[in-house]
Write a protein that holds these residues in place. Structure first.
Motif, PDB file in Angstrom:
ATOM      1  N   TYR A  69      21.753 -26.269 -17.223  1.00 26.43           N
ATOM      2  CA  TYR A  69      23.383 -26.022 -17.154  1.00 26.43           C
ATOM      3  C   TYR A  69      23.769 -24.466 -16.474  1.00 26.43           C
ATOM      4  O   TYR A  69      23.070 -23.575 -17.213  1.00 26.43           O
ATOM      5  CB  TYR A  69      24.123 -26.199 -18.315  1.00 26.43           C
ATOM      6  N   LEU A  70      24.411 -24.245 -16.042  1.00 35.33           N
ATOM      7  CA  LEU A  70      25.133 -23.076 -15.544  1.00 35.33           C
ATOM      8  C   LEU A  70      26.828 -22.934 -15.822  1.00 35.33           C
ATOM      9  O   LEU A  70      27.317 -23.804 -15.309  1.00 35.33           O
ATOM     10  CB  LEU A  70      24.875 -22.790 -14.082  1.00 35.33           C
ATOM     11  N   ASP A  71      27.009 -22.103 -16.782  1.00 32.90           N
ATOM     12  CA  ASP A  71      28.680 -21.797 -16.976  1.00 32.90           C
ATOM     13  C   ASP A  71      29.149 -20.939 -15.888  1.00 32.90           C
ATOM     14  O   ASP A  71      28.736 -20.050 -15.649  1.00 32.90           O
ATOM     15  CB  ASP A  71      28.832 -21.378 -18.439  1.00 32.90           C
ATOM     16  N   ILE A  72      30.329 -21.540 -15.280  1.00 35.54           N
ATOM     17  CA  ILE A  72      31.141 -20.617 -14.525  1.00 35.54           C
ATOM     18  C   ILE A  72      31.908 -19.785 -15.582  1.00 35.54           C
ATOM     19  O   ILE A  72      32.787 -20.191 -15.941  1.00 35.54           O
ATOM     20  CB  ILE A  72      31.960 -21.470 -13.660  1.00 35.54           C
ATOM     21  N   VAL A  92      40.813 -24.153 -15.058  1.00 40.30           N
ATOM     22  CA  VAL A  92      39.660 -25.081 -15.259  1.00 40.30           C
ATOM     23  C   VAL A  92      38.530 -24.131 -15.655  1.00 40.30           C
ATOM     24  O   VAL A  92      38.341 -23.319 -14.696  1.00 40.30           O
ATOM     25  CB  VAL A  92      39.538 -25.985 -14.348  1.00 40.30           C
ATOM     26  N   HIS A  93      37.964 -24.370 -16.820  1.00 42.96           N
ATOM     27  CA  HIS A  93      36.409 -23.714 -17.295  1.00 42.96           C
ATOM     28  C   HIS A  93      35.713 -24.864 -16.853  1.00 42.96           C
ATOM     29  O   HIS A  93      35.532 -25.880 -17.184  1.00 42.96           O
ATOM     30  CB  HIS A  93      36.682 -23.498 -18.615  1.00 42.96           C
ATOM     31  N   LEU A  94      34.612 -24.330 -15.901  1.00 41.59           N
ATOM     32  CA  LEU A  94      33.587 -25.278 -15.720  1.00 41.59           C
ATOM     33  C   LEU A  94      32.060 -24.990 -15.952  1.00 41.59           C
ATOM     34  O   LEU A  94      31.689 -23.814 -16.093  1.00 41.59           O
ATOM     35  CB  LEU A  94      33.663 -25.358 -14.006  1.00 41.59           C
ATOM     36  N   SER A  95      31.553 -26.036 -15.981  1.00 44.00           N
ATOM     37  CA  SER A  95      29.817 -26.039 -16.082  1.00 44.00           C
ATOM     38  C   SER A  95      29.101 -26.577 -14.862  1.00 44.00           C
ATOM     39  O   SER A  95      29.669 -27.756 -14.706  1.00 44.00           O
ATOM     40  CB  SER A  95      29.353 -26.123 -17.481  1.00 44.00           C
ATOM     41  N   LEU A  96      28.242 -26.400 -14.434  1.00 46.19           N
ATOM     42  CA  LEU A  96      27.463 -27.131 -13.556  1.00 46.19           C
ATOM     43  C   LEU A  96      26.086 -27.544 -14.139  1.00 46.19           C
ATOM     44  O   LEU A  96      25.392 -26.796 -15.002  1.00 46.19           O
ATOM     45  CB  LEU A  96      27.221 -26.325 -12.287  1.00 46.19           C
ATOM     46  N   GLU A  97      25.707 -28.956 -13.781  1.00 50.21           N
ATOM     47  CA  GLU A  97      24.598 -29.575 -14.214  1.00 50.21           C
ATOM     48  C   GLU A  97      23.694 -29.980 -13.126  1.00 50.21           C
ATOM     49  O   GLU A  97      23.990 -30.252 -12.271  1.00 50.21           O
ATOM     50  CB  GLU A  97      24.751 -30.808 -15.317  1.00 50.21           C
ATOM     51  N   GLN A 102      16.072 -24.031  -9.999  1.00 46.72           N
ATOM     52  CA  GLN A 102      16.130 -23.892  -8.692  1.00 46.72           C
ATOM     53  C   GLN A 102      17.505 -24.096  -8.168  1.00 46.72           C
ATOM     54  O   GLN A 102      18.167 -23.356  -7.270  1.00 46.72           O
ATOM     55  CB  GLN A 102      15.219 -24.447  -7.541  1.00 46.72           C
ATOM     56  N   ALA A 103      18.117 -25.248  -8.298  1.00 46.14           N
ATOM     57  CA  ALA A 103      19.500 -25.761  -7.779  1.00 46.14           C
ATOM     58  C   ALA A 103      20.524 -24.965  -8.473  1.00 46.14           C
ATOM     59  O   ALA A 103      21.415 -24.688  -7.794  1.00 46.14           O
ATOM     60  CB  ALA A 103      19.632 -27.309  -8.228  1.00 46.14           C
ATOM     61  N   LEU A 104      20.322 -24.503  -9.842  1.00 44.38           N
ATOM     62  CA  LEU A 104      21.434 -23.798 -10.270  1.00 44.38           C
ATOM     63  C   LEU A 104      21.227 -22.317  -9.736  1.00 44.38           C
ATOM     64  O   LEU A 104      22.281 -21.575  -9.893  1.00 44.38           O
ATOM     65  CB  LEU A 104      21.066 -23.623 -11.960  1.00 44.38           C
ATOM     66  N   ALA A 105      20.003 -22.026  -9.681  1.00 43.93           N
ATOM     67  CA  ALA A 105      20.022 -20.571  -8.874  1.00 43.93           C
ATOM     68  C   ALA A 105      20.548 -20.416  -7.610  1.00 43.93           C
ATOM     69  O   ALA A 105      21.193 -19.285  -7.219  1.00 43.93           O
ATOM     70  CB  ALA A 105      18.471 -20.070  -8.797  1.00 43.93           C
ATOM     71  N   ALA A 106      20.509 -21.552  -6.780  1.00 42.69           N
ATOM     72  CA  ALA A 106      21.092 -21.547  -5.569  1.00 42.69           C
ATOM     73  C   ALA A 106      22.616 -21.693  -5.851  1.00 42.69           C
ATOM     74  O   ALA A 106      23.390 -21.223  -4.849  1.00 42.69           O
ATOM     75  CB  ALA A 106      20.864 -22.795  -4.834  1.00 42.69           C
ATOM     76  N   LEU A 159      23.484 -30.479  -6.958  1.00 40.24           N
ATOM     77  CA  LEU A 159      23.850 -30.562  -8.311  1.00 40.24           C
ATOM     78  C   LEU A 159      24.023 -32.094  -8.846  1.00 40.24           C
ATOM     79  O   LEU A 159      24.252 -33.034  -8.034  1.00 40.24           O
ATOM     80  CB  LEU A 159      24.819 -29.746  -8.847  1.00 40.24           C
ATOM     81  N   LYS A 160      24.057 -32.179 -10.181  1.00 42.29           N
ATOM     82  CA  LYS A 160      23.825 -33.640 -10.809  1.00 42.29           C
ATOM     83  C   LYS A 160      25.684 -33.883 -11.073  1.00 42.29           C
ATOM     84  O   LYS A 160      25.994 -35.067 -10.863  1.00 42.29           O
ATOM     85  CB  LYS A 160      23.158 -33.665 -12.011  1.00 42.29           C
ATOM     86  N   ARG A 161      26.249 -32.693 -11.875  1.00 41.80           N
ATOM     87  CA  ARG A 161      27.490 -33.048 -12.425  1.00 41.80           C
ATOM     88  C   ARG A 161      28.309 -31.926 -12.319  1.00 41.80           C
ATOM     89  O   ARG A 161      27.811 -30.697 -12.579  1.00 41.80           O
ATOM     90  CB  ARG A 161      27.499 -33.722 -13.747  1.00 41.80           C
ATOM     91  N   VAL A 162      29.646 -31.941 -12.462  1.00 43.89           N
ATOM     92  CA  VAL A 162      30.408 -30.818 -12.675  1.00 43.89           C
ATOM     93  C   VAL A 162      31.193 -31.131 -13.833  1.00 43.89           C
ATOM     94  O   VAL A 162      31.680 -32.397 -14.093  1.00 43.89           O
ATOM     95  CB  VAL A 162      31.415 -30.534 -11.479  1.00 43.89           C
ATOM     96  N   LEU A 163      31.022 -30.325 -15.023  1.00 40.30           N
ATOM     97  CA  LEU A 163      31.645 -30.571 -16.359  1.00 40.30           C
ATOM     98  C   LEU A 163      32.617 -29.625 -16.407  1.00 40.30           C
ATOM     99  O   LEU A 163      32.711 -28.517 -16.296  1.00 40.30           O
ATOM    100  CB  LEU A 163      30.572 -30.437 -17.286  1.00 40.30           C
ATOM    101  N   PHE A 164      33.945 -30.146 -17.203  1.00 39.41           N
ATOM    102  CA  PHE A 164      34.899 -29.470 -17.803  1.00 39.41           C
ATOM    103  C   PHE A 164      34.629 -29.009 -19.141  1.00 39.41           C
ATOM    104  O   PHE A 164      34.345 -29.773 -20.000  1.00 39.41           O
ATOM    105  CB  PHE A 164      36.280 -30.360 -17.628  1.00 39.41           C
ATOM    106  N   ARG A 165      34.739 -27.723 -19.349  1.00 39.47           N
ATOM    107  CA  ARG A 165      34.579 -27.063 -20.719  1.00 39.47           C
ATOM    108  C   ARG A 165      35.872 -26.919 -21.211  1.00 39.47           C
ATOM    109  O   ARG A 165      36.135 -26.974 -22.389  1.00 39.47           O
ATOM    110  CB  ARG A 165      34.014 -25.508 -20.626  1.00 39.47           C
ATOM    111  N   ASN A 166      37.021 -26.582 -20.523  1.00 38.05           N
ATOM    112  CA  ASN A 166      38.436 -26.431 -20.633  1.00 38.05           C
ATOM    113  C   ASN A 166      39.248 -26.940 -19.848  1.00 38.05           C
ATOM    114  O   ASN A 166      38.884 -26.509 -18.368  1.00 38.05           O
ATOM    115  CB  ASN A 166      38.457 -25.055 -21.361  1.00 38.05           C
TER     116      ASN A 166
END
Length: 170
Positions: A69-72, A92-97, A102-106, A159-166
């Motif tokens: 995961y990567l938190d924006i 919107v607060h996001l995280s990427l899965e 390597q995908a998160l680094a990109a 990426l696999k998913r976009v997740l809402f943290r808030n």
């Protein structure tokens, strides 16, 4: 007359104990074989083994990849149009899965472009739709498509998913 000094016969308890233990072992073996036989004939195969003889743990271990995961860190903030032309606020607060680092680094490398596209997408959303769970799920799916489109244009893995943290709309 001479007395017989031969020891007395052992009590019958030892013979009965051996018989009970043997009977118990036979019953446990019969129950185990009936369970395995039932599973075999019902099409489940033997427990813990697949059709090619490899164990289920080996098969799962070779397929399973944990997500990363990567938190924006900064929230996406914009105004959206509501009915009657009134301006509304969205944050919107996001995280990427993803499946790989390597995908998160990109995604981290192209974060300014991704962020710009996501703010535009959020700003073009309908306020009333964002108030429903289905609308938020659709927004997450649209955001995933947008991010993957940006990454595809840059020649990177999706990426696999976009997740809402808030998620706040008011």
């Amino acid at each position: 007359m001479a007395e017989d000094n031969t020891p007395a016969a052992p009590p019958a308890r030892k013979g009965k104990l051996k018989l009970i233990l043997l009977l118990l072992l036979v019953i446990i073996l019969a129950v185990g074989l009936s369970v395995v036989g039932t599973m075999w004939f019902m099409g489940g195969g033997l427990p813990g083994f697949s059709d090619d003889g490899t164990s289920a743990e080996e098969e799962v271990a070779s397929v399973f990849e944990p997500s990363v995961y990567l938190d924006i860190e900064k929230a996406l903030v914009t105004t959206i149009q509501a009915q009657g032309g009134r301006q509304r606020y969205a944050q919107v607060h996001l995280s990427l899965e993803a499946n790989s680092e390597q995908a998160l680094a990109a995604a981290e490398l192209h974060r300014p472009l991704i962020r710009s596209q996501l703010v535009s997408l959020l700003g073009n959303s309908d306020f009333m739709e964002l108030q429903t769970p289905q609308g938020r799920a659709a927004l997450a799916e649209n955001m995933l498509q947008t991010v993957n489109q940006v990454l595809e244009e840059e020649g990177e893995a999706p990426l696999k998913r976009v997740l809402f943290r808030n998620f706040v709309v008011q």
